[in-house]
Motif scaffolding. Structure first.
Motif, short mmCIF file in Angstrom:
data_model
loop_
_atom_site.label_atom_id
_atom_site.label_comp_id
_atom_site.label_asym_id
_atom_site.label_seq_id
_atom_site.Cartn_x
_atom_site.Cartn_y
_atom_site.Cartn_z
N PRO A 100 42.03 -105.86 64.92
CA PRO A 100 42.82 -107.06 64.59
C PRO A 100 42.74 -107.41 63.11
O PRO A 100 41.73 -107.18 62.46
CB PRO A 100 42.17 -108.16 65.45
CG PRO A 100 41.42 -107.43 66.51
CD PRO A 100 40.98 -106.14 65.90
N ASP A 104 46.72 -111.32 63.27
CA ASP A 104 46.55 -111.27 64.72
C ASP A 104 45.80 -112.49 65.25
O ASP A 104 45.92 -112.81 66.43
CB ASP A 104 45.80 -110.00 65.11
CG ASP A 104 46.68 -108.77 65.02
OD1 ASP A 104 47.64 -108.67 65.79
OD2 ASP A 104 46.42 -107.93 64.15
N SER A 105 45.02 -113.15 64.42
CA SER A 105 44.30 -114.33 64.88
C SER A 105 45.27 -115.42 65.32
O SER A 105 45.02 -116.14 66.29
CB SER A 105 43.36 -114.86 63.78
OG SER A 105 44.10 -115.23 62.63
N ASP A 108 46.71 -114.28 68.71
CA ASP A 108 45.68 -114.44 69.73
C ASP A 108 45.54 -115.91 70.12
O ASP A 108 45.45 -116.25 71.30
CB ASP A 108 44.35 -113.90 69.22
CG ASP A 108 43.22 -114.05 70.23
OD1 ASP A 108 43.04 -113.15 71.06
OD2 ASP A 108 42.52 -115.08 70.18
N SER A 123 38.62 -103.75 74.67
CA SER A 123 38.46 -103.65 73.22
C SER A 123 39.43 -104.59 72.51
O SER A 123 40.56 -104.81 72.96
CB SER A 123 38.76 -102.22 72.75
OG SER A 123 37.90 -101.30 73.40
N GLU A 124 38.96 -105.18 71.42
CA GLU A 124 39.86 -105.99 70.59
C GLU A 124 40.94 -105.08 70.01
O GLU A 124 40.67 -103.92 69.66
CB GLU A 124 39.08 -106.66 69.47
CG GLU A 124 38.11 -107.74 69.96
CD GLU A 124 37.48 -108.49 68.81
OE1 GLU A 124 37.47 -107.95 67.67
OE2 GLU A 124 37.00 -109.61 69.02
N SER A 126 44.86 -105.03 67.66
CA SER A 126 45.89 -105.70 66.87
C SER A 126 47.20 -105.65 67.62
O SER A 126 47.74 -104.56 67.87
CB SER A 126 46.03 -105.01 65.50
OG SER A 126 47.18 -105.49 64.84
N ARG A 156 43.75 -105.81 76.94
CA ARG A 156 43.10 -106.99 76.37
C ARG A 156 43.86 -108.27 76.73
O ARG A 156 43.25 -109.31 77.02
CB ARG A 156 43.04 -106.83 74.84
CG ARG A 156 42.46 -108.02 74.09
CD ARG A 156 40.96 -108.08 74.18
NE ARG A 156 40.42 -109.13 73.33
CZ ARG A 156 39.12 -109.42 73.23
NH1 ARG A 156 38.24 -108.73 73.92
NH2 ARG A 156 38.70 -110.38 72.45
N TYR A 157 45.19 -108.20 76.70
CA TYR A 157 46.05 -109.35 76.98
C TYR A 157 46.96 -109.03 78.17
O TYR A 157 48.14 -108.70 77.99
CB TYR A 157 46.88 -109.71 75.75
CG TYR A 157 46.08 -109.96 74.50
CD1 TYR A 157 45.46 -111.19 74.28
CD2 TYR A 157 45.93 -108.95 73.54
CE1 TYR A 157 44.70 -111.41 73.13
CE2 TYR A 157 45.18 -109.18 72.40
CZ TYR A 157 44.58 -110.40 72.20
OH TYR A 157 43.83 -110.62 71.06
#
Length: 209
Positions: A100, A104-105, A108, A123-124, A126, A156-157
Motif C-alpha cells: 500500500p 491507498d490509506s 482503505d 496480506s496488505e 495496494s 483483503r477486501y
C-alpha cells in the motif's frame, strides 16, 4: 582509642551500600523496575497458542511468518536472496501483492467507513496499483492474470464493489457465465450499479425458456 575509631569506621561502611561511594546521593530505583516476590504475571501466555506475525513486502518479495512466542527464546532467519546456506526455502507462489501507498490509506479508510469487512489475516495490498495491473492484463488479453489481480484485492477486501464488478466481467470473458451471475448478485447486494443491474437482468432472462 585507635581501636575504637577503627570499629566505628568499619561499622559505617557496613551500613552503606557500595553504590553510595560511587554516586552521591545514592540513586533510587524506579518502582516499575523493582522485582516483586512470587510468580511474575505476564500479559499473555507464551507457547503454541501465541504467535507474532511478521511481514515484509517491497513490491517484489513478500514474506509473511507467524512466529510462536517461546519463553526460551528463538532465532528466525529469513533469506530474500539465494544464498549458500542449508536453510530450506518455501518456493514462491502466485502474485506478489503490491504494498500500500499513501494514496491507498484513503481508499482503505473509505472502505472501512462503509462498514465493509477487511480480512486482517490477508496480506496488505495496494488497491490502486492492483487495479492498474489488472487493466494492463486485460489490455494484453490475459484475462486469467487480470482475474488473479482481482482475487488478490478481494482476499483483503472481500466486499470491494469495484473489484467485484471487475471480477464478474472478467468471468464473463472467460466463459464462466453462472459464476459471473453469482458475483454480480453479490455486489448488487452491497452496492447497486445501473450498468451491472441491466447486465444481470439480461443474463437472467437468458435462463428463462
Amino acid at each position: 582509642m585507635t581501636q575504637a575509631l577503627i570499629v566505628l569506621l568499619l561499622g559505617g561502611c557496613a551500613s552503606r551500600a557500595y553504590t553510595h561511594y560511587l554516586i552521591e546521593p545514592a540513586p533510587s530505583a524506579n518502582a516499575a523496575l523493582e522485582e516483586e516476590e512470587g510468580t511474575q504475571v505476564r500479559p499473555f501466555a507464551f507457547g503454541s497458542t501465541t504467535a507474532m506475525k511478521v511481514s515484509w513486502n517491497d513490491g517484489t518479495v513478500l514474506t509473511e511468518v507467524e512466529i510462536p512466542l517461546l519463553a526460551s527464546g528463538q532465532r528466525i532467519v529469513i533469506e530474500h536472496t539465494q544464498g549458500a546456506t542449508d536453510v530450506e526455502r518455501i518456493p514462491a507462489t502466485g502474485l506478489i501483492p503490491p504494498p500500500p501507498t499513501v494514496a491507498d490509506s484513503t481508499l482503505d479508510e473509505a472502505y472501512r467507513e462503509r462498514g465493509l469487512r477487511v480480512d486482517p489475516d490477508a496480506s496488505e495490498v495496494s488497491i490502486s496499483a492492483s487495479r492498474t495491473r489488472m487493466q494492463e492484463a486485460l489490455e494484453a488479453g490475459n484475462h486469467q492474470l487480470a482475474l488473479e489481480w482481482c482475487e488478490l484485492v478481494l482476499a483483503r477486501y472481500p466486499s470491494h464493489p469495484e473489484t467485484l464488478r471487475a471480477k464478474g466481467s472478467i468471468l464473463l470473458l472467460l466463459g464462466e457465465r453462472d459464476k459471473a451471475i453469482e458475483v454480480y448478485e453479490q455486489v448488487e447486494e452491497i452496492e447497486s450499479d445501473p450498468v451491472v443491474r441491466r447486465k444481470l437482468d439480461e443474463l437472467q432472462r437468458e435462463d428463462v425458456p
